[in-house]
Design a protein around this motif. Structure first.
Motif, PDB file in Angstrom:
ATOM      1  N   VAL A   1       0.377  -2.663  -7.169  1.00 28.85           N
ATOM      2  CA  VAL A   1      -0.629  -3.422  -7.908  1.00 28.85           C
ATOM      3  C   VAL A   1      -1.902  -3.594  -7.084  1.00 28.85           C
ATOM      4  CG1 VAL A   1      -1.111  -5.597  -9.080  1.00 28.85           C
ATOM      5  CG2 VAL A   1       1.179  -4.617  -9.178  1.00 28.85           C
ATOM      6  N   ALA A   2      -1.745  -3.964  -5.820  1.00 30.50           N
ATOM      7  CA  ALA A   2      -2.932  -4.220  -4.998  1.00 30.50           C
ATOM      8  C   ALA A   2      -2.560  -4.086  -3.537  1.00 30.50           C
ATOM      9  CB  ALA A   2      -3.492  -5.614  -5.278  1.00 30.50           C
ATOM     10  N   ARG A   3      -3.567  -3.786  -2.723  1.00 30.21           N
ATOM     11  CA  ARG A   3      -3.434  -3.741  -1.268  1.00 30.21           C
ATOM     12  C   ARG A   3      -4.503  -4.631  -0.655  1.00 30.21           C
ATOM     13  NH1 ARG A   3      -3.956   2.322   0.438  1.00 30.21           N
ATOM     14  NH2 ARG A   3      -5.315   2.353  -1.398  1.00 30.21           N
TER      15      ARG A   3
ATOM     16  N   GLY B   1      -5.389  -5.562   2.829  1.00 23.12           N
ATOM     17  CA  GLY B   1      -5.156  -5.354   4.248  1.00 23.12           C
ATOM     18  C   GLY B   1      -3.764  -4.779   4.471  1.00 23.12           C
ATOM     19  N   GLU B   2      -2.953  -5.500   5.223  1.00 24.34           N
ATOM     20  CA  GLU B   2      -1.585  -5.062   5.493  1.00 24.34           C
ATOM     21  C   GLU B   2      -0.592  -5.608   4.471  1.00 24.34           C
ATOM     22  OE1 GLU B   2      -0.600  -6.145   9.408  1.00 24.34           O
ATOM     23  OE2 GLU B   2      -1.985  -4.740  10.379  1.00 24.34           O
ATOM     24  N   HIS B   3      -1.061  -6.350   3.486  1.00 21.95           N
ATOM     25  CA  HIS B   3      -0.170  -6.913   2.466  1.00 21.95           C
ATOM     26  C   HIS B   3      -0.271  -6.082   1.194  1.00 21.95           C
ATOM     27  CE1 HIS B   3       0.967  -9.695  -0.826  1.00 21.95           C
ATOM     28  NE2 HIS B   3       1.924 -10.004   0.034  1.00 21.95           N
ATOM     29  N   TRP B   4       0.875  -5.519   0.783  1.00 22.26           N
ATOM     30  CA  TRP B   4       0.949  -4.704  -0.427  1.00 22.26           C
ATOM     31  C   TRP B   4       1.787  -5.439  -1.460  1.00 22.26           C
ATOM     32  CZ3 TRP B   4       1.892   1.122   1.149  1.00 22.26           C
ATOM     33  CH2 TRP B   4       0.877   1.512   2.033  1.00 22.26           C
ATOM     34  N   LEU B   5       1.287  -5.451  -2.688  1.00 20.99           N
ATOM     35  CA  LEU B   5       1.988  -6.110  -3.785  1.00 20.99           C
ATOM     36  C   LEU B   5       2.541  -5.053  -4.736  1.00 20.99           C
ATOM     37  CD1 LEU B   5       2.822  -8.611  -5.367  1.00 20.99           C
ATOM     38  CD2 LEU B   5       0.575  -8.593  -6.484  1.00 20.99           C
ATOM     39  N   LEU B   6       3.870  -5.035  -4.902  1.00 23.92           N
ATOM     40  CA  LEU B   6       4.542  -4.121  -5.820  1.00 23.92           C
ATOM     41  C   LEU B   6       5.031  -4.887  -7.039  1.00 23.92           C
ATOM     42  CD1 LEU B   6       6.736  -2.017  -3.337  1.00 23.92           C
ATOM     43  CD2 LEU B   6       4.429  -1.515  -4.170  1.00 23.92           C
ATOM     44  N   ARG B   7       5.223  -4.144  -8.128  1.00 26.72           N
ATOM     45  CA  ARG B   7       5.731  -4.737  -9.365  1.00 26.72           C
ATOM     46  C   ARG B   7       6.847  -3.860  -9.899  1.00 26.72           C
ATOM     47  NH1 ARG B   7       1.309  -5.283 -13.663  1.00 26.72           N
ATOM     48  NH2 ARG B   7       0.639  -6.948 -12.265  1.00 26.72           N
TER      49      ARG B   7
END
Length: 640
Positions: A539-541, A543-549
């Motif tokens: 869904v979004a990146r 920085g080092e945090h990636w959001l998956l769905r």
């Protein structure tokens, strides 16, 4: 001087010496101290857990006279008065033990109950102890029911059994029931250590662990095995001699097998199995030891702080727990557990052991078969985001099938003659129908040569003619070819990559698809972790945090998420993953499915538009078997 075995020499003589039955000791001690005494007690439990011992201690507590002869009912019998010593020696007149396994008839029970009318001779209470009471006949049970329900105030019944299910409910309802539990190996180990220290017998801690596990919850069995091990080892207890006496498998073989299974090393598995055969070690013991090790590994994986530092094998188990995924550990445990039941069915138990071990290797999670590898390779091709060109559609009137009777003489080939259509004035105009999804592709084909288009066919019923060529200005010319109503082809399947939400390509989705394909090709993710990566949408990146769905909650497990995060970091992406539940519109799985569907649609379109195929279908009624058209991998040579 005759030798007294350890099981008799160290039989507890008071509640304070009882081991592993604190719940029973506490209840009886409180009842004795408050003198809230029941008239019948039932002690249940497996062999060697202390049923007869508790009965004797209870009889001493009821009849103890104290060191000065003035004692009363107590939870701590003195052990020195005449009543205590006589009960320990088995000669107390008012304490009667009846073995129901050999005295199970009604006559024996009636002879025992005849003594109930007489008051105690030496003690305060008469105590009737009936061991293995479930062996009594139904007539014997019925004979004792009345006395068991309303005994004299000076009479106490103590019943003991290893199978309470066989005791009638009428007897159970008249007794106060206590269940003596099997003892934990740690409890047995601690007691054996104290006994051997008192006997001045040197013993290895690991040898005592083997004896404690072999006892299976029975303290009497543990002490008997210890007696045997002392004799076998000439007064010493060492690991090698105890293992040889028990016939158990060395844990080193088990550790080697589990490590080989974790690494997929079939050669080491077979060689270790053959070594067990050569050494004559038990196949059943091997699987049993494997289940014990796998169970402890699963505990370490779930609760890392549960490692017992005092156990010398704890370090090796922790290493194997880190080497093998948790889901694979559960699978191996289940297969080993069920494999023990197959050993007796095979002609050779070592062959059965080898088959069980090879099954563990064959069902190893993440093992990619040849078909899966081919599927992954075919799905690695880039996905075209542009929609495919639509297949030419024709009005429903042009799509007809042959319904003429078989007895009529055809004036033209049957496959080339469409059904007649009634005049427009004879019936209302049909409602426009979208035929782009309902028209089978085998019935509507583009014209190969416009000069060879079929002439109109006269209608014998309405004197009207229908042209076989669709003359719609916006659609290509096609020929209606009735092919026995052939089943629909896969060419009509949607190209959205999933049966639910259609594929909506995004910029993050393209990056995520490429990243996941690289992880899959390198086999960095397997099993549930691979499914999490394929079925998720980036869904979004930030920085080092990636959001998956993901759409399925079952994929969002902490273990799978952590393993996917570690695989990404190993591939050079220092990402911290967060997973939410929601509708997914752009995932690697949808893109792979879209690419595969587009290739399939192009292959079927190529076949159906082939002039030779059209001629065979039109003139000879040929049809294409559904599902027989497969796209060709461009990387494979046609001559290979």
């Amino acid at each position: 001087m005759s030798y007294l075995v350890l099981a008799r020499k160290y039989r507890p003589r008071s509640f304070a010496e009882m081991v592993g039955q604190e719940h029973v000791v506490r209840a009886l001690s409180n009842a004795l101290e408050t003198q809230r005494l029941h008239h019948a007690y039932l002690f249940t439990g497996t062999r060697g857990v202390g049923k007869t011992t508790v009965s004797r201690i209870l009889a001493k507590s009821l009849n103890c006279q104290g060191t000065d002869g003035q004692g009363g009912i107590t939870a701590t019998p003195c052990g020195v008065c005449k009543a205590c010593t006589d009960i320990d020696a088995g000669r107390f007149v008012d304490y009667t033990e009846l073995d129901a396994a050999s005295n199970r008839g009604v006559d024996e029970v009636q002879a025992l109950l005849e003594q109930a009318v007489y008051k105690p001779v030496q003690g305060r209470f008469k105590v009737f102890m009936i061991d293995e009471v479930h062996m009594l006949t139904n007539t014997a049970f019925n004979a004792m029911l009345k006395t068991l329900e309303e005994p004299p105030e000076y009479l106490k019944f103590v019943l003991a059994t290893t199978d309470p299910q066989k005791v009638p409910v009428t007897v159970l309802s008249r007794c106060l029931q206590f269940n003596l539990r099997p003892m934990a190996p740690e409890t047995v180990l601690e007691h054996l250590t104290k006994v051997l220290q008192a006997e001045n017998v040197p013993a290895d801690t690991q040898a005592l662990r083997l004896l404690a596990r072999a006892a299976r919850g029975s303290m009497r069995d543990a002490l008997s095995l210890t007696d045997q091990a002392i004799a076998f080892g000439s007064g010493q207890l060492e690991v090698a001699t105890v293992r040889q006496m028990l016939g158990s498998v060395d844990r080193s073989h088990v550790f080697r097998l589990i490590e080989a299974l974790a690494q997929g090393d079939g050669k080491t598995v077979v060689e270790t199995s053959e070594a067990l055969r050569v050494n004559g070690l038990s196949a059943a013991s091997t699987l049993e030891e494997m289940t014990v090790v796998l169970q402890r590994m699963a505990v370490v994986q779930a609760v890392p702080d549960s490692v017992d530092e005092s156990d010398p094998e704890a370090t090796e188990m922790a290493r194997l727990a880190a080497l093998m995924p948790a889901d694979e550990t559960q699978l191996l445990y289940s297969l080993c557990l069920h494999g023990r039941g197959e050993l007796g069915l095979a002609p050779d138990e070592y062959a059965a052991l080898t088959m069980v071990l090879l099954r563990l290797l064959a069902f190893k999670p993440g093992a990619v078969t040849t078909a899966e590898k081919k599927t992954l390779k075919s799905a690695e091709a880039p996905v075209a985001t542009a929609p495919a060109a639509p297949v030419a559609a024709v009005p429903r009137a042009a799509v007809t099938t042959q319904t003429a009777p078989a007895t009529s003489a055809p004036a033209a080939p049957a496959a080339a003659r469409p059904l007649p259509v009634a005049p427009v004035a004879a019936r209302p105009a049909p409602t426009p129908v979208d035929t782009s999804e309902r028209t089978p592709p085998g019935q509507v084909l583009p014209v190969v040569d416009a000069a060879k288009a079929m002439p109109p066919v006269a209608d014998s019923r309405s004197n009207s003619s229908v042209s076989a060529v669709d003359t719609a200005p916006d659609a290509p010319k096609v020929v209606a070819v009735p092919v026995r109503v052939a089943p629909e082809s896969r060419a009509d399947a949607p190209v959205n990559g999933a049966s639910g939400t259609p594929l909506v390509p995004t910029e993050e989705g393209g990056f995520w698809h490429l990243t996941v394909q690289q992880l899959v090709a390198a086999e960095a993710v397997t099993a549930l972790v691979r499914e999490l990566a394929l079925q998720s949408q980036l869904v979004a990146r930030d920085g080092e945090h990636w959001l998956l769905r993901v759409e399925r909650e079952s994929l969002n497990s902490p273990t799978s998420r952590e393993r996917l995060q570690n695989a990404l970091r190993a591939a050079g992406h220092a990402a911290t993953l967060s997973v939410e539940i929601g509708r997914v519109s752009d995932s690697p799985a949808k893109r792979n499915a879209a690419a595969a569907a587009e290739k399939q649609q192009a292959a079927e379109k190529l076949i159906y538009e082939d002039p030779f195929v059209q001629t065979m279908m039109r003139d000879f009624g040929a049809k294409i078997v559904p599902g027989s058209i497969k796209p060709v991998d461009p990387t494979i040579s046609p001559n290979s």
